[in-house]
Design a protein around this motif. Structure first.
Motif, PDB file in Angstrom:
ATOM      1  N   ARG A 103       0.842  -1.190   0.000  1.00 29.00           N
ATOM      2  CA  ARG A 103       0.000   0.000   0.000  1.00 29.00           C
ATOM      3  C   ARG A 103       0.874   1.236   0.000  1.00 29.00           C
ATOM      4  N   VAL A 104       0.382   2.270  -0.697  1.00 29.16           N
ATOM      5  CA  VAL A 104       1.099   3.532  -0.780  1.00 29.16           C
ATOM      6  C   VAL A 104       0.124   4.646  -0.447  1.00 29.16           C
ATOM      7  N   ARG A 105       0.556   5.560   0.399  1.00 29.89           N
ATOM      8  CA  ARG A 105      -0.303   6.692   0.748  1.00 29.89           C
ATOM      9  C   ARG A 105       0.057   7.882  -0.128  1.00 29.89           C
ATOM     10  N   VAL A 106      -0.958   8.484  -0.770  1.00 31.00           N
ATOM     11  CA  VAL A 106      -0.727   9.623  -1.650  1.00 31.00           C
ATOM     12  C   VAL A 106      -1.707  10.739  -1.309  1.00 31.00           C
ATOM     13  N   GLU A 107      -1.371  11.935  -1.734  1.00 34.45           N
ATOM     14  CA  GLU A 107      -2.263  13.080  -1.580  1.00 34.45           C
ATOM     15  C   GLU A 107      -2.775  13.486  -2.951  1.00 34.45           C
ATOM     16  N   VAL A 108      -4.080  13.628  -3.088  1.00 33.12           N
ATOM     17  CA  VAL A 108      -4.701  14.047  -4.341  1.00 33.12           C
ATOM     18  C   VAL A 108      -5.655  15.193  -4.031  1.00 33.12           C
ATOM     19  N   GLY A 109      -5.299  16.371  -4.480  1.00 30.30           N
ATOM     20  CA  GLY A 109      -6.171  17.520  -4.250  1.00 30.30           C
ATOM     21  C   GLY A 109      -6.464  17.776  -2.791  1.00 30.30           C
ATOM     22  N   GLY A 110      -5.495  17.516  -1.930  1.00 28.80           N
ATOM     23  CA  GLY A 110      -5.684  17.745  -0.506  1.00 28.80           C
ATOM     24  C   GLY A 110      -6.301  16.573   0.243  1.00 28.80           C
ATOM     25  N   ARG A 111      -6.649  15.511  -0.474  1.00 31.55           N
ATOM     26  CA  ARG A 111      -7.194  14.308   0.157  1.00 31.55           C
ATOM     27  C   ARG A 111      -6.097  13.253   0.268  1.00 31.55           C
ATOM     28  N   LEU A 112      -6.090  12.519   1.357  1.00 28.66           N
ATOM     29  CA  LEU A 112      -5.135  11.436   1.530  1.00 28.66           C
ATOM     30  C   LEU A 112      -5.791  10.117   1.166  1.00 28.66           C
ATOM     31  N   LEU A 113      -5.104   9.359   0.313  1.00 24.68           N
ATOM     32  CA  LEU A 113      -5.634   8.083  -0.165  1.00 24.68           C
ATOM     33  C   LEU A 113      -4.601   6.988   0.025  1.00 24.68           C
ATOM     34  N   TRP A 114      -5.087   5.778   0.282  1.00 22.18           N
ATOM     35  CA  TRP A 114      -4.228   4.603   0.254  1.00 22.18           C
ATOM     36  C   TRP A 114      -4.460   3.892  -1.073  1.00 22.18           C
ATOM     37  N   LEU A 115      -3.381   3.690  -1.822  1.00 16.17           N
ATOM     38  CA  LEU A 115      -3.440   2.941  -3.080  1.00 16.17           C
ATOM     39  C   LEU A 115      -2.764   1.596  -2.868  1.00 16.17           C
ATOM     40  N   SER A 116      -3.333   0.557  -3.463  1.00 15.71           N
ATOM     41  CA  SER A 116      -2.817  -0.792  -3.207  1.00 15.71           C
ATOM     42  C   SER A 116      -2.559  -1.561  -4.498  1.00 15.71           C
TER      43      SER A 116
END
Length: 300
Positions: free
Chosen positions: A4-17
């Protein structure tokens, strides 16, 4: 455990897997490539998703695995993903895709295809467009669809109506007549699309049909007028398709349709993700007229 990788998109934090999971084996196209594609086309696709909770077609194992349609917004959605009741689909709550982070979240769910209604939640009674799905019955091809699309455009121009066209991302083409604020109902748009189809089928009965029976569509282009039903959805412009290769439903210029007809080259009307994204970056949204042009249907 899945990576899993945590990223920021437009001020939102997301976990991508599972970013390196190959979803389109024939092209070596990975989940990270799917996510990057939707990132690149985000500025173009988001306006077409605005106010239209999409039906998600998820394929966690790509085109060779199981796929399922999901109309309800997944219950594990982030708290910042809004929902809206989709009355025409049975009263479920669908996701509202209002920002890039939602688009990336859906891509991470392997929601490869996004299908939308012809209406928005602000006005579900009046569709924003007439849509005509041109579907070739083998051995007919997308080139035969191009011929029919150009004939439709000519009829519409004589009626004073603007039309735009895109690939389905599969074997056919989609033609759209924008309305945006017109008084037409779904019954009006369906009746109008059927009238167009009958006109062309009368002119060229060996090339065009409005008959839904598959055995009547061999070698012809089926003009699917029923896509204008309130409960039906059509693949959104720029959506990927779940096919052996990562093709996308790609807006076209009418010159491109004409060129493909004259060269009889079906590959000229097939675009994979990289090409579709590059076209957005080069030309902007070639399907923007569906969002801006206001026109009324003539009386039949």
């Amino acid at each position: 455990m899945a990576s899993r990788v945590r990223v920021e998109v437009g001020g939102r934090l997301l976990w991508l897997s599972n970013l390196d999971k190959v979803l389109y084996p024939a092209a070596g196209f990975r989940k990270r490539d799917v996510i990057d594609y939707y990132r690149r086309v985000g500025p173009a696709i988001l306006p077409h998703l605005a106010g239209r909770p999409p039906t998600l077609v998820r394929a966690p194992d790509g085109p060779d695995g199981e796929r399922f349609h999901e109309k309800r917004c997944p219950p594990h959605r982030p708290e910042w993903v809004p929902t809206e009741v989709v009355a025409a689909g049975g009263g479920h709550r669908g996701c509202l895709v209002t920002e890039p982070a939602t688009l990336i979240w859906l891509a991470n769910l392997a929601a490869l295809e996004l299908h939308t209604h012809q209406w928005t939640v602000d006005d579900p009674v009046h569709p924003t467009a007439v849509v005509v799905d041109l579907d070739p019955g083998p051995p007919a091809t997308v080139v035969d669809c191009a011929r029919v699309a150009l004939a439709l455009r000519a009829v519409l121009e004589r009626l004073g109506l603007v039309s735009v066209v895109k690939t389905s991302g599969g074997a056919g083409l989609h033609l759209s007549v924008p309305l945006n604020g017109a008084t037409a109902t779904h019954e009006d748009t369906k009746r109008f699309a059927l009238a167009l189809g009958r006109l062309l089928a009368t002119r060229e009965p060996d090339r065009v049909t409005v008959d839904m029976a598959k055995d009547r569509r061999v070698g012809k282009v089926f003009l699917d007028w029923s896509q204008n039903d309130a409960h039906k959805t059509t693949v959104c412009a720029y959506s990927l398709r779940i096919r052996p290769r990562p093709t996308a439903s790609t807006p076209l210029t009418w010159d491109e349709v004409d060129d493909a007809l004259h060269t009889r080259d079906p590959d000229a009307l097939t675009f994979e993700a990289a090409d579709a994204a590059a076209r957005v970056e080069r030309h902007g949204d070639l399907y923007a007229a569906t969002l801006t042009v206001r026109q009324e249907l003539p009386a039949l």
